[in-house]
Design a protein around this motif. Structure first.
Motif, PDB file in Angstrom:
ATOM      1  N   LEU A  12       0.824  -1.211   0.000  1.00  0.00           N
ATOM      2  CA  LEU A  12       0.000   0.000   0.000  1.00  0.00           C
ATOM      3  C   LEU A  12       0.858   1.262   0.000  1.00  0.00           C
ATOM      4  O   LEU A  12       0.590   2.205  -0.755  1.00  0.00           O
ATOM      5  N   GLN A  13       1.895   1.296   0.838  1.00  0.00           N
ATOM      6  CA  GLN A  13       2.697   2.524   0.905  1.00  0.00           C
ATOM      7  C   GLN A  13       3.416   2.776  -0.416  1.00  0.00           C
ATOM      8  O   GLN A  13       3.583   3.907  -0.832  1.00  0.00           O
TER       9      GLN A  13
ATOM     10  N   LEU B 251       2.555   6.115  -2.623  1.00  0.00           N
ATOM     11  CA  LEU B 251       3.672   6.984  -3.015  1.00  0.00           C
ATOM     12  C   LEU B 251       3.668   7.226  -4.520  1.00  0.00           C
ATOM     13  O   LEU B 251       3.934   8.336  -4.986  1.00  0.00           O
ATOM     14  N   GLY B 252       3.374   6.173  -5.297  1.00  0.00           N
ATOM     15  CA  GLY B 252       3.291   6.320  -6.745  1.00  0.00           C
ATOM     16  C   GLY B 252       2.219   7.316  -7.154  1.00  0.00           C
ATOM     17  O   GLY B 252       2.428   8.143  -8.045  1.00  0.00           O
ATOM     18  N   ALA B 253       1.064   7.244  -6.504  1.00  0.00           N
ATOM     19  CA  ALA B 253      -0.031   8.169  -6.804  1.00  0.00           C
ATOM     20  C   ALA B 253       0.355   9.604  -6.433  1.00  0.00           C
ATOM     21  O   ALA B 253       0.080  10.554  -7.181  1.00  0.00           O
ATOM     22  N   LEU B 254       0.996   9.784  -5.289  1.00  0.00           N
ATOM     23  CA  LEU B 254       1.452  11.116  -4.881  1.00  0.00           C
ATOM     24  C   LEU B 254       2.502  11.658  -5.846  1.00  0.00           C
ATOM     25  O   LEU B 254       2.535  12.857  -6.143  1.00  0.00           O
TER      26      LEU B 254
ATOM     27  N   SER C 251       3.275   2.334   9.524  1.00  0.00           N
ATOM     28  CA  SER C 251       3.184   3.775   9.811  1.00  0.00           C
ATOM     29  C   SER C 251       3.254   4.583   8.520  1.00  0.00           C
ATOM     30  O   SER C 251       2.513   5.548   8.334  1.00  0.00           O
ATOM     31  N   SER C 252       4.150   4.171   7.616  1.00  0.00           N
ATOM     32  CA  SER C 252       4.297   4.870   6.337  1.00  0.00           C
ATOM     33  C   SER C 252       3.014   4.809   5.524  1.00  0.00           C
ATOM     34  O   SER C 252       2.561   5.829   4.987  1.00  0.00           O
ATOM     35  N   ALA C 253       2.410   3.632   5.417  1.00  0.00           N
ATOM     36  CA  ALA C 253       1.182   3.475   4.639  1.00  0.00           C
ATOM     37  C   ALA C 253       0.069   4.362   5.180  1.00  0.00           C
ATOM     38  O   ALA C 253      -0.658   5.016   4.415  1.00  0.00           O
ATOM     39  N   LEU C 254      -0.064   4.404   6.492  1.00  0.00           N
ATOM     40  CA  LEU C 254      -1.122   5.200   7.119  1.00  0.00           C
ATOM     41  C   LEU C 254      -0.914   6.691   6.888  1.00  0.00           C
ATOM     42  O   LEU C 254      -1.832   7.416   6.472  1.00  0.00           O
ATOM     43  N   LEU C 255       0.300   7.177   7.114  1.00  0.00           N
ATOM     44  CA  LEU C 255       0.590   8.608   6.954  1.00  0.00           C
ATOM     45  C   LEU C 255       0.430   9.055   5.501  1.00  0.00           C
ATOM     46  O   LEU C 255      -0.114  10.135   5.227  1.00  0.00           O
TER      47      LEU C 255
END
Length: 452
Positions: free
Chosen positions: A371-372, A376-379, A428-432
């Motif tokens: 997910l993270q 990140l790819g979408a961002l 934590s990364s995925a959630l943030l």
């Protein structure tokens, strides 16, 4: 929730992502083949390739981050229908990736003495040095290839890089077999042979993708070389400004996993070899997430060019849902086959026992890791890179690494404790990152609709 509005995009996502997945897996397979073949030489040799690759991949992450900036910029120009802009971005990008490849190679040579000061077993360091020196030189062709790859990906032409990496692996397998173990007129070079196979195969990869793209009419306008007066400082700065935070984000992530290798190395050659096995298997499934993440970058970048933010959000969420389903299946597979997968790499019972326990944790973090990567790819498609870079630093190094260090070295959990920290970091990364993407896309939709 109407799931069909998301699942209906799976076909388009998979069409884009599959060649990228295959290409990413191909890159990983080069190292995986090295590990499998070197693993037959012994646990110390396997630990040596792990150590040699650790510094290489930290440095590579910086270069990759800069190259990743090319894809969303090309995708946006493609969405706008501006081929001259796309040509300029591509040509500036190739120049930049070539320069970065050379700089990274020189940096790796200067960083070589670090290998002696990482508290690693002496026999591992001795074997790692010659392997490291040769693989370092492969940074140059690898970064040039990345420039071509990210350009083609940005135009949604993802199959050419896949073909290149398939060829690379064929060449690498043949060279590894002949150079690691010795065959016919070729001497037995062991780890040096594995490094030479990697260098030669990556060089072949560059020539292949250049020749293929040059022969396709659709790329003619893009491959027309820029004149000196067409070079623009602003274009280089645009790529650098987008690429630098991405490079930092990748550095934070790769650095975290490299730190896990080094922490495991302080526990001995067997824990380090087991850590390497678990990392290789987890990295293999992660390449699937990388493929979906790049597909998200391309499709989000296209919609950004069209300024269609509602579709952008829907398409992005379809990628999130798809990777969740895929990584859930991998999680089950890791846990069910935890006692069998390490046998691919080694017959050492102690290494297998440690690796088996790590694969339970690796299975658990499949969901958050996938997910993270896709978020990140979408961002990246939104060209939002500064804040995500800060969020990943917090997740990996403020939250995750202290847990890895404490549980792994102070609390007595060993490599198992190190991997618990990795699980916390990725979750934590995925959630943030999800919170960030949700906030940004809602804001863009509201602004377009005139809502303040």
């Amino acid at each position: 929730m109407n799931l069909k509005k998301y699942t209906s995009e799976f076909k388009n996502n998979i069409r884009l992502a599959t060649p990228i997945m295959m290409g990413s897996l191909g890159h990983l397979l080069v190292g995986l083949i090295d590990d499998i073949m070197v693993g037959r030489l012994g646990a110390v040799e396997l630990a040596a390739t792990s150590l040699g690759n650790s510094i290489f991949f930290i440095t590579l992450s910086v270069g990759l981050g800069f190259s990743f900036a090319i894809t969303p910029l090309i995708a946006e120009s493609d969405g706008e229908g501006d081929k001259e802009k796309g040509r300029s971005i591509f040509q500036h990008g190739i120049i930049l990736t070539a320069i970065i490849g050379l700089v990274m190679f020189i940096a790796l040579l200067f960083l070589k003495p670090i290998l002696y000061h990482l508290d690693q077993p002496e026999e591992v360091v001795v074997l790692a040095i010659p392997y490291y020196e040769i693989v370092a030189f492969s940074m140059i062709p690898l970064m040039i290839f990345q420039g071509f790859k990210q350009f083609a990906d940005g135009l949604s032409q993802t199959k050419y890089a896949m073909w290149a990496t398939i060829l690379t692996n064929i060449v690498n397998v043949i060279l590894n077999f002949t150079l690691i173990y010795g065959f016919w007129i070729f001497p037995r070079l062991e780890l040096v042979g594995a490094a030479l196979g990697t260098l030669i195969s990556r060089t072949v990869m560059v020539f292949f993708i250049y020749i293929v793209l040059m022969k396709k009419d659709k790329f003619t306008i893009y491959l027309k070389r820029l004149k000196f007066e067409e070079l623009k400082k602003e274009r280089f700065l645009k790529i650098i400004n987008l690429g630098f935070p991405t490079a930092l984000q990748m550095l934070f992530e790769v650095g975290l996993f490299t730190a896990s290798v080094l922490l495991a190395g302080t526990l001995g050659a067997f824990p380090q070899a087991a850590n390497q096995i678990a990392l290789k298997l987890a990295s293999t499934t992660f390449m699937i997430a990388v493929g979906v993440g790049v597909a998200a970058t391309i499709r989000v970048g296209n919609q950004k060019g069209l300024k269609n933010y509602f579709e952008l959000r829907r398409i992005a969420f379809s990628n999130f849902l798809m990777i969740f389903i895929i990584m859930f299946a991998f999680a089950i597979g890791f846990i069910v086959f935890k006692d069998f997968l390490p046998l691919i790499f080694t017959e050492n019972l102690e290494v297998i026992k440690i690796a088996s326990s790590l694969l339970v944790i690796a299975g658990l973090f499949q969901l958050s890791d996938g997910l993270q990567a896709v978020i990140l790819g979408a961002l990246r498609g939104l060209q939002d890179v500064n804040v995500p870079s800060g969020l990943t630093f917090i997740a990996y190094w403020i939250i995750g690494f202290p847990i890895s260090y404490y549980l792994g070295t102070k609390a007595g959990f060993g490599t198992f404790g190190i991997w618990i920290g990795l699980l916390v970091a990725l979750t934590s990364s995925a959630l943030l990152l999800f919170i960030r993407f949700n906030y940004l896309t809602n804001k863009l939709i509201q602004e377009k609709n005139g809502i303040t």
